[in-house]
Design a protein around this motif. Sequence first.
Motif, PDB file in Angstrom:
ATOM      1  N   LYS A   1      44.093  38.158  38.462  1.00 59.66           N
ATOM      2  CA  LYS A   1      44.384  39.557  38.152  1.00 59.66           C
ATOM      3  C   LYS A   1      44.272  39.853  36.657  1.00 59.66           C
ATOM      4  O   LYS A   1      44.217  41.013  36.270  1.00 59.66           O
ATOM      5  N   THR A   2      44.255  38.817  35.833  1.00 60.60           N
ATOM      6  CA  THR A   2      44.114  38.988  34.382  1.00 60.60           C
ATOM      7  C   THR A   2      42.633  38.911  34.022  1.00 60.60           C
ATOM      8  O   THR A   2      41.985  37.903  34.314  1.00 60.60           O
TER       9      THR A   2
ATOM     10  N   ASN B   1      51.372  37.830  29.393  1.00 62.97           N
ATOM     11  CA  ASN B   1      52.297  38.681  30.143  1.00 62.97           C
ATOM     12  C   ASN B   1      53.694  38.645  29.557  1.00 62.97           C
ATOM     13  O   ASN B   1      54.687  38.740  30.257  1.00 62.97           O
TER      14      ASN B   1
ATOM     15  N   ARG C   1      40.348  35.619  34.431  1.00 64.79           N
ATOM     16  CA  ARG C   1      39.420  35.653  35.558  1.00 64.79           C
ATOM     17  C   ARG C   1      38.024  35.234  35.110  1.00 64.79           C
ATOM     18  O   ARG C   1      37.321  34.495  35.807  1.00 64.79           O
TER      19      ARG C   1
ATOM     20  N   ALA D   1      46.670  33.299  41.715  1.00 66.16           N
ATOM     21  CA  ALA D   1      46.527  34.717  42.070  1.00 66.16           C
ATOM     22  C   ALA D   1      46.780  35.606  40.863  1.00 66.16           C
ATOM     23  O   ALA D   1      46.037  36.577  40.620  1.00 66.16           O
ATOM     24  N   ARG D   2      47.816  35.298  40.075  1.00 63.09           N
ATOM     25  CA  ARG D   2      48.079  36.074  38.865  1.00 63.09           C
ATOM     26  C   ARG D   2      46.969  35.906  37.843  1.00 63.09           C
ATOM     27  O   ARG D   2      46.648  36.836  37.106  1.00 63.09           O
TER      28      ARG D   2
END
Length: 437
Positions: free
Chosen positions: A10-11, A431, A15, A6-7
């Motif tokens: 979001k990147t 991150n 992605r 999921a993270r």
Amino acid sequence: MLTAFARAFKTPDLRKKLLFTLGIIVVYRIGTHIPIPGVDYQNVQTCIDVAKGNQGLFGLVNMFSGGALLQITIFALGIMPYITASIILQLLTVVIPRLEALKKEGQAGTAKITQYTRYLTVALAILQGTGLVATARSGALFSGCPVANQIVPDQSIFVTITMVITMTAGTAVVMWLGELITDRGIGNGMSILMFISIAATFPAALWAIKQQGSLADGWIEFGTVILVGLFMVGLVVFVEQAQRRIPVQYAKRMIGRRSYGGTSTYIPLKVNQAGVIPVIFASSLLYIPALIAQFSSGNSEWKAWIEAHLVRGDHPIYISLYFLLIVFFAFFYVAISFNPEEVADNMKKYGGFIPGIRAGRPTAEYLSYVLNRITWPGSLYLGLIALVPTMALVGFGASQNFPFGGTSILIIVGVGLETVKQIESQLQQRNYEGFLR
């Protein structure tokens, strides 16, 4: 694991890599359903329906190709020629000094070995493609099928050469797709394609067990297989992550006015140092006598003995040989892939030592002793995991290529863990919050 994915979505750049990898997977799965020229597709489907999961000698290769082998598609050979070529080059690195020197040259030498692997993959694809076409023409690909001899209606030389060239080109395309995933996707391309090939056979195999079951319309057997699979996944994850950490201390060195070293680290020795290679070696070696017996003519005593003892997966002689070969190849592969003398020399060169062990030869002997001790439980674990399909064959009447069998579970869990680790490492790079907030 789901949080990591999921993270990643979001990147933005991750992605794109994930979507690119998914696109390559879709292309690969489409190619596994496109038949090659010269094959009667309807007769192939008829023979597959007659077989009903009893795939015989070609079951393991068919699993690695995602079911494309028995359908004789353009990706029929799948990733197996590349896997075989990689294993052969890895074994030859220990024997041939030139390859060993290339391995020590770093990135340039690795690139050269990769090029040799590609050439050998194409050569093996030609050899395996020729064998598959000859097997399909003779009708031995589907024993017991009434239309097995009509799978290749036109048996002219031109059609045969066209079929071999098409499958060889398909193998080259699969190899290229895997390298695209490695370069532009999330990495580990060949392993991901192998993961997809094996996972693609799971739904049909599970549903076949449900249809063959008799308790509660097959749902009892279906649920039992799911529970056994989950237990095996947990066991494999536990053992694959287990390692013996040997502490290493580096002495301080003064270079000019600066002090270097003085750090503590460790050498991680995995319990299953050989991975899935011993299972593949043992399976391939046991297929050779059965394959020779299948293509031999006549009714000799040795052929009857092989068909009675080495073809059936639930026979005690087959089970014993399979287990012993896995244990043997586990020690063999660990012996050629991990060199205690080389590790000890490198430690001595950079001022490293194991606390309580003298540098040099005593360190090599200690590493060899520890490696032999942890290889025993690793080899026994591989043998027990590989025997699960045999127990399923006896208990549920399933095919020899049980969906939660040793080879498939080891590959799927290993690739899954490695892929998650790569995604998490890329997430940490993108991150990083820093020390000052």
